[in-house]
Design an enzyme around this catalytic site. Structure first.
Site, PDB file in Angstrom:
ATOM      1  N   ASP A 126       0.822  -1.209   0.000  1.00 21.53           N
ATOM      2  CA  ASP A 126       0.000   0.000   0.000  1.00 21.53           C
ATOM      3  C   ASP A 126       0.860   1.265   0.000  1.00 21.53           C
ATOM      4  OD1 ASP A 126       0.418   1.032   2.759  1.00 21.53           O
ATOM      5  OD2 ASP A 126      -0.598  -0.804   3.372  1.00 21.53           O
ATOM      6  N   LEU A 127       0.204   2.385  -0.197  1.00 12.45           N
ATOM      7  CA  LEU A 127       0.869   3.676  -0.379  1.00 12.45           C
ATOM      8  C   LEU A 127       1.868   3.985   0.731  1.00 12.45           C
ATOM      9  CD1 LEU A 127       0.861   6.395  -2.065  1.00 12.45           C
ATOM     10  CD2 LEU A 127      -0.829   7.216  -0.394  1.00 12.45           C
TER      11      LEU A 127
END
Length: 242
Positions: A107-108
């Protein structure tokens, strides 16, 4: 060369356009044409005899298979493109020399080991739950680590993506790396890979995740690869993941 009809998402993946999951999105958005007609999800084609176009461009000849690892930094999306203009991992791969796409996700706000390839079969093999490769994460947290480690060693119920259903997951191992007055670092190994699974497991067990780094997939280790840099996998690493 492919000699039979196959699902379009499998063809796009085999030709290095995108993973099968992302290929489904590309098809659903009307960006794929087969013999001049907009394709639909679930449609099959023959890559040898049909004219398949993506964004108006016919499929190029298959590239030689490429397998790389990237040390993903925080702040980059694990996707080929983003309609909101956010940074993606592809911006770090301009010198790879051929089009590749991510195998799985980080994820980011997570960093660490990310695999990329143009080999659709390899990507699907590595990503499939039956593959059973351990994924090892180093997690910086705040909270009661001793209590959380005890809970994380048991099955944990986490929310699914829609927040209306739940899943029961379990870590393969949980180890204390270091401890501070407010938290510390732990290592968590899992085999399954649900969306944001490690973060959700930590949250459910009373921890606040400060940073999360994937260090290993199977026998392939991130090692000292510099953040934002990539390297080719060795032949033995590729074999070990299959």
């Amino acid at each position: 060369m492919q000699q039979k009809c196959e699902r379009l998402q499998k063809i796009l993946s085999a030709y290095g356009i995108a993973s099968r999951r992302d290929a489904e999105v590309i098809i659903s958005s009307g960006r794929v044409r087969v013999n001049g007609k907009i394709a639909t999800l679930g449609e099959s084609a023959n890559a040898c005899t049909d004219v398949i176009e993506v964004d108006g461009k016919p499929l190029a000849q298959k590239s030689e298979p490429v397998y790389i690892m990237l040390s993903k930094p925080v702040g980059y999306l694990t996707t080929a493109s983003d309609d909101r203009g956010r940074k993606t991992v592809m911006e770090l791969l301009s010198d790879v020399g051929t089009r590749v796409y991510p195998v799985g996700r980080l994820d980011l706000n997570s960093e660490g080991l990310l695999l990329l390839t143009n080999d659709g079969d390899f990507a699907n093999t590595v990503s499939h739950p039956s593959n059973g490769k351990l994924k090892v994460y180093e997690v910086g947290v705040r909270g009661d680590i001793a209590k959380a480690i005890e809970l994380l060693q048991k099955p944990v119920i986490i929310p699914e993506n829609d927040d209306t259903t739940t899943a029961v997951v379990k870590a393969e191992s949980v180890k204390l790396i270091s401890k501070t007055a407010s938290g510390g670092y732990i290592e968590i190994a899992i085999k399954d890979g649900r969306n944001r699974q490690v973060r959700k497991m930590c949250t459910v067990c009373g921890l606040h995740v400060i940073n999360l780094k994937r260090k290993r997939i199977g026998d392939v280790e991130l090692g000292d690869l510099e953040i934002g840099k990539w390297r080719h996998l060795t032949a033995s690493e590729v074999k070990s993941l299959g």
